[in-house]
Design an enzyme around this catalytic site. Structure first.
Site, PDB file in Angstrom:
ATOM      1  N   HIS A  18       0.659  -1.325   0.088  1.00 51.65           N
ATOM      2  CA  HIS A  18      -0.007   0.023   0.035  1.00 51.65           C
ATOM      3  C   HIS A  18       0.834   1.421  -0.074  1.00 51.65           C
ATOM      4  O   HIS A  18       0.673   2.318  -0.906  1.00 51.65           O
ATOM      5  CB  HIS A  18      -0.879   0.070   1.302  1.00 51.65           C
ATOM      6  CG  HIS A  18      -1.775   1.105   1.171  1.00 51.65           C
ATOM      7  ND1 HIS A  18      -3.021   1.110   1.175  1.00 51.65           N
ATOM      8  CD2 HIS A  18      -1.696   2.573   1.649  1.00 51.65           C
ATOM      9  CE1 HIS A  18      -3.630   2.144   1.158  1.00 51.65           C
ATOM     10  NE2 HIS A  18      -2.676   3.266   1.834  1.00 51.65           N
ATOM     11  N   GLU A  19       1.825   1.281   1.043  1.00 47.19           N
ATOM     12  CA  GLU A  19       2.662   2.616   1.227  1.00 47.19           C
ATOM     13  C   GLU A  19       3.471   2.856  -0.172  1.00 47.19           C
ATOM     14  O   GLU A  19       3.928   3.759  -0.554  1.00 47.19           O
ATOM     15  CB  GLU A  19       3.344   2.482   2.453  1.00 47.19           C
ATOM     16  CG  GLU A  19       2.315   2.493   3.726  1.00 47.19           C
ATOM     17  CD  GLU A  19       1.460   3.692   3.736  1.00 47.19           C
ATOM     18  OE1 GLU A  19       1.576   4.744   3.072  1.00 47.19           O
ATOM     19  OE2 GLU A  19       0.251   3.379   4.204  1.00 47.19           O
ATOM     20  N   HIS A  25       1.866   4.511  -2.767  1.00 46.60           N
ATOM     21  CA  HIS A  25       1.925   6.076  -2.610  1.00 46.60           C
ATOM     22  C   HIS A  25       3.197   6.557  -3.194  1.00 46.60           C
ATOM     23  O   HIS A  25       3.383   7.535  -3.767  1.00 46.60           O
ATOM     24  CB  HIS A  25       1.833   6.569  -1.165  1.00 46.60           C
ATOM     25  CG  HIS A  25       0.229   6.176  -0.705  1.00 46.60           C
ATOM     26  ND1 HIS A  25      -0.681   7.025  -1.363  1.00 46.60           N
ATOM     27  CD2 HIS A  25      -0.119   5.601   0.582  1.00 46.60           C
ATOM     28  CE1 HIS A  25      -1.950   6.829  -0.661  1.00 46.60           C
ATOM     29  NE2 HIS A  25      -1.543   6.126   0.263  1.00 46.60           N
ATOM     30  N   HIS A  85       3.404   6.780  -6.846  1.00 48.11           N
ATOM     31  CA  HIS A  85       2.739   7.948  -7.321  1.00 48.11           C
ATOM     32  C   HIS A  85       3.610   9.367  -7.202  1.00 48.11           C
ATOM     33  O   HIS A  85       3.751  10.217  -8.166  1.00 48.11           O
ATOM     34  CB  HIS A  85       1.494   8.029  -6.312  1.00 48.11           C
ATOM     35  CG  HIS A  85       0.473   9.134  -6.895  1.00 48.11           C
ATOM     36  ND1 HIS A  85      -0.716   9.410  -6.062  1.00 48.11           N
ATOM     37  CD2 HIS A  85       0.362   9.678  -8.026  1.00 48.11           C
ATOM     38  CE1 HIS A  85      -1.533   9.996  -6.960  1.00 48.11           C
ATOM     39  NE2 HIS A  85      -0.814  10.175  -7.742  1.00 48.11           N
TER      40      HIS A  85
HETATM   41 ZN   LIG Z   1      -2.737   5.275   1.998  1.00 44.70          ZN
END
Ligand SMILES: [Zn+2]
Length: 687
Positions: free
Chosen positions: A475-476, A479, A482
Site C-alpha cells: 500500500h505505502e 503512494h 505515485h
Molecule cells: Zn494510503
C-alpha cells in the site's frame, strides 16, 4: 545552544547539497535547530509573498502564480525535515517545540491566504484575459490557487478573517495535543506477559518479538506486546488466554481515553471550532466544506456509498459470528463472542474452512524479501530499478535507494525506507514526500519515504511479517510510486497532491500485486529453507481472499460513518463517547466488532484536518481500485504492460494536473462501477 547561535550555523537553513540535486542533511540536524529555522524560513517566505503581492507590474501567470510556486523554498525544506522528526523521532524536547510552533504555523498560513493584494492578483490571473493563453496545466494551477484561497477565507471581511485565523491557531494547538496524547498512550501503555503460561497459543515469531520488546524496556525475561497494530492484532489472533486477550483489547482500544492523556474535551472543542469555521466560510457543515473539494463533491454521495455497503457487510458479520460460534461449541464452550474473541475465533474458522493457517504463511513473508518484491513489481510495471545508495539518514534503521528508469538509466528520484517501530515514532504506516517533482524552472526530482512500525526480530533473524502487514507494505509503496512517477511542471500539482478520495487509488491498487503467483513464487521464500511458498498455500490464500471481509469492512465503515455523521452534526456540542455510542446504536453495529479507529485515537480525523469527513475516502478509492484491477484482468492479468502504461500516464504521472474523474476516465475509457468492489469482498452473494 542559544537560538541565536542556532540560526547562525543552522543546517536546516542551508540548501540541500550532495548528489541528485541535493539531499536532506539529516545527520546534521538537532532539535534546537527547528524553531529558529522555522521562524527564519517563514519570515523569508512572507517577504517573498509580499514582493509578489506588491509588484508594480500588472498581474500575470508568470509574475504571480509561477512566482508563488518559486517562493518558500527554504520553508519547504525545513518542513520536510521537521515532519520527519515530529512523526518518527519525537522526544519531550521536540514536543515542546511542536506545541509552540503549531499555532504559529497556522497563523503564518492565514497571513498568506488573507493577503488582500495577493488574492486580487490571483483572482485577476484566474479570471483575466491571459486565461486563454494558459496551457491546461497552467489553467489548472490558476484554478487550484483561486479555489484554495477562497476555501481558506480569502473573500471574507476583516473581522471574519481575524476570527478564522484565531480558530485555525487554536485548532493547530488542539491537533498537536491530540496526537501527543495518543503517542503517549501508545508508548506508555502496553501488555506485559509474565510467564510461559501467558504465551499459550502464540507463534514463535511473536514470542521472539515480544521478548525483544521487553528487553528494550528493561524487562528482560518477560514479554511485551506493544500498543501498535502490528503487535496487538497478532496477539488477539493467537492468544489462547481469553483474559489476556481482553486485557490487550482494552489497552489497544482505549488509547487517548481516560487517564492523563484523555482526548475527550479536545475532540469536543475541535468539532465545535470546525462547525463554526464552516459556517463562517459559507458551508452548512464541516463535511460540506471538506467534500466540496473532493471527488465525491457532497457528503450525501459519500454517505450513499458507505450505506450501500453497510448492509451486506453486516450480513456477512452475522454469518462470520455464527461460524465462530459453531467452532467454539465444537470445542466445548458455549461462549458469546466478545470483541476480543473475534480475531481469535476467525482464525480458527479460517483453519477449519480453508485449511489455511496464517502461521503457515508467515515464515514465507520476510520483510527484506518482500521489499525486493516491491522493487521487482516497480520494474515489471513501470521499468523502474532501485539500488541502495549511501546518503545521510536520521536513524540507523533507515535505508535509501536510488530510483532509475531501467532502459534509459534516467534518474527518477530517491526512496527512503524506515520500516521499524521505535519509541517516539507514530503508529501506523505512511508515505511522505520530502521533495515534490517539478520542472517549470528546470528538472527537480522527487524524494519520498515509506514509514512503518514492523517489529524487529531477534538480532540476526529475518523479520517476518503478517499477511496484513505485507499488504501495508505494498500500500505505502503505491503512494511512493505515485510520488516518484510524477511528470508535471508545477510542484503544487505534483505527485500525491491530489484529492483525498483519489490519493488512495495507486496505493490500494498496488496491494493487488502481493497476491499474484508471479510475486509470491519469487519473493515469498521460507526464511529457513529459501523454498518458495508452495502452490497449494497460494491456492488456499486465493480461496480465502474474501474471508473475514464482514469484519474488516464493518470495522472500517463504522469509523467512516461516525466520522461523516460527526462532521454533519453542525454546531451541537458533541461528547465523543456518547456520540460514538448513539451513532453505532442507530446503525445497528454488531456488538462483536469495534470501530477500526475509535474517536479518542482517530488520528486521521483529529491530528490534522487531513482526513476529517474524509475517512470514507478509502472505500471511495476502493471502488476505483476494484474497477481498475478488472481493467488489468480483462487485458490478461495484472502484469499487462499496456494497461500499466495507461495507469502510469493518466494517473501516476498526472498528479493534480487533471481532475480525478477525468483522469480515471482517460485510464479506463469509462467511469468506475461499484460491482467489482462488491464482488471482490464477496458481498454479491450476501445481498
Ligand atoms: Zn494510503
Amino acid at each position: 545552544m542559544s537560538p541565536r547561535n542556532a540560526t547562525n550555523a543552522n543546517p536546516l537553513l542551508a540548501d540541500w547539497s550532495g548528489p541528485f540535486g541535493g539531499v536532506p542533511s539529516f545527520d546534521q540536524v538537532q532539535v534546537p535547530h527547528f524553531q529558529p529555522a522555522l521562524e527564519a524560513a517563514m519570515e523569508q517566505k512572507l517577504a517573498e509573498v509580499e514582493a509578489i503581492a506588491q509588484s508594480p507590474e500588472p498581474p500575470s501567470f508568470e509574475n504571480t502564480l509561477a512566482a508563488l510556486e518559486r517562493s518558500g523554498r527554504t520553508l519547504s525544506r525545513v518542513m520536510a525535515v521537521y515532519g520527519v522528526w515530529t512523526s518518527t523521532m519525537s522526544t519531550p524536547e521536540l514536543q515542546v517545540v511542536e506545541r509552540e510552533m503549531a499555532p504559529r504555523l497556522a497563523a503564518f498560513a492565514d497571513r498568506i491566504t488573507q493577503n488582500e493584494a495577493l488574492f486580487r492578483r490571483i483572482e485577476a490571473v484566474y479570471e483575466g484575459r491571459e486565461r486563454d493563453a494558459l496551457n491546461p496545466e497552467q489553467a489548472r494551477l490558476a484554478w487550484r490557487y483561486y479555489t484554495d484561497f477562497v476555501r481558506a477565507g480569502a473573500k471574507l471581511g476583516p473581522q471574519a478573517k481575524a476570527r478564522l485565523s484565531e480558530m485555525n491557531q487554536r485548532l493547530a494547538e488542539l491537533f498537536t495535543r491530540f496526537s501527543q496524547n495518543v503517542l503517549a498512550d501508545e508508548s506508555n501503555r502496553y501488555l506485559v506477559l509474565e510467564s510461559e503460561a501467558d504465551l499459550e497459543g502464540l507463534p514463535d515469531s511473536l514470542r521472539i518479538a515480544a521478548a525483544a520488546s521487553a528487553k528494550e524496556k528493561g524487562l528482560e525475561g518477560k514479554w511485551v506486546i506493544e500498543n501498535t497494530r502490528s503487535s496487538m492484532a497478532p496477539f488477539l489472533t493467537y492468544a489462547a488466554r481469553r483474559d489476556l486477550r481482553e486485557k490487550a483489547f482494552r489497552i489497544w482500544t482505549s488509547r487517548g481515553e481516560g487517564g492523563e492523556n484523555d482526548n475527550g474535551a479536545i475532540i469536543t472543542e475541535i468539532l465545535k471550532l470546525r462547525a463554526e469555521r464552516a459556517k463562517l466560510l459559507g458551508y452548512a457543515t464541516h463535511a460540506h466544506h471538506r467534500l466540496d473539494d473532493a471527488m465525491a463533491k457532497t457528503p450525501e454521495r459519500a454517505l450513499d456509498l458507505l450505506e450501500s455497503v453497510w448492509k451486506p457487510a453486516l450480513a456477512r458479520v452475522r454469518q462470520e459470528v455464527a461460524d465462530m460460534g459453531a467452532i467454539a461449541k465444537a470445542e466445548g464452550s458455549e461462549l458469546t463472542i466478545e470483541p476480543w474473541d473475534y480475531l481469535y475465533f476467525a482464525e480458527k474458522v479460517r483453519k477449519a474452512r480453508y485449511d489455511l493457517d496464517q502461521n503457515e504463511v508467515k515464515p514465507y513473508l520476510q520483510l527484506e524479501k518482500l521489499r525486493e518484491g516491491l522493487f521487482w513489481v516497480a520494474g515489471q510495471l513501470f521499468d523502474f530499478e532501485l539500488e541502495p545508495v549511501q546518503l545521510p539518514v536520521y536513524h540507523p534503521d533507515v535505508r535509501v535507494f536510488e530510483v532509475r528508469e531501467r532502459a534509459s538509466k534516467r534518474h527518477v528520484g530517491l526512496f527512503y525506507f524506515d520500516p521499524f517501530a521505535r519509541p517516539g515514532k507514530q503508529s501506523g504506516a505512511w508515505m511522505s514526500s520530502y521533495r515534490d517533482q517539478e520542472r517549470f524552472d528546470g528538472e527537480v526530482t522527487p524524494i519520498v519515504s515509506n514509514n512503518a512500525n514492523f517489529v524487529k526480530g531477534a538480532p540476526g533473524e529475518p523479520v517476518l511479517v503478517s499477511w496484513d502487514d505485507a499488504r501495508t507494505l505494498f500500500h505505502e509503496f503505491g503512494h511512493a510510486l505515485h510520488g516518484l512517477a510524477s511528470q508535471v511542471s508545477y510542484p503544487t500539482l505534483s505527485g500525491t497532491n491530489v484529492a483525498r478520495d483519489f490519493v488512495e487509488l495507486p496505493s490500494q491498487l498496488l496491494e493487488h500485486w502481493l497476491e499474484t503467483p508471479e510475486l509470491l513464487q519469487r519473493f515469498a521464500l521460507h526464511y529457513r529453507t529459501g523454498e518458495p511458498i508452495p502452490a497449494a498455500i497460494v491456492e488456499k490464500l486465493e480461496k480465502a481472499a474474501t474471508f473475514n471481509q464482514g469484519f474488516a469492512t464493518t470495522e472500517y465503515l463504522a469509523s467512516a460513518l461516525v466520522d461523516m455523521k460527526m462532521h454533519l452534526a453542525g454546531s451541537q456540542a458533541i461528547e465523543p463517547r456518547a456520540f460514538e455510542k448513539k451513532v453505532l446504536d442507530e446503525l445497528g453495529m454488531p456488538r462483536e466488532v469495534v470501530m477500526r479507529h475509535r474517536l479518542p485515537h482517530f488520528l486521521h480525523v483529529f491530528a490534522t484536518d487531513g482526513y476529517s469527513a474524509g475517512y470514507y475516502s478509502y472505500l471511495w478509492a476502493d471502488v476505483l481500485v476494484a474497477d481498475a484491477a478488472e481493467a488489468f484482468h480483462e487485458a490478461g492479468g495484472l502484469y499487462d504492460c499496456e494497461v500499466a502504461e495507461r495507469l502510469r500516464r493518466h494517473i501516476l504521472e498526472a498528479g493534480d494536473t487533471v481532475a480525478p474523474a477525468e483522469a480515471y476516465r482517460a485510464f479506463r475509457g469509462r467511469d468506475a462501477r461499484i460491482e467489482a468492489l462488491l464482488r471482490d469482498r464477496g458481498f454479491l452473494e450476501a445481498t
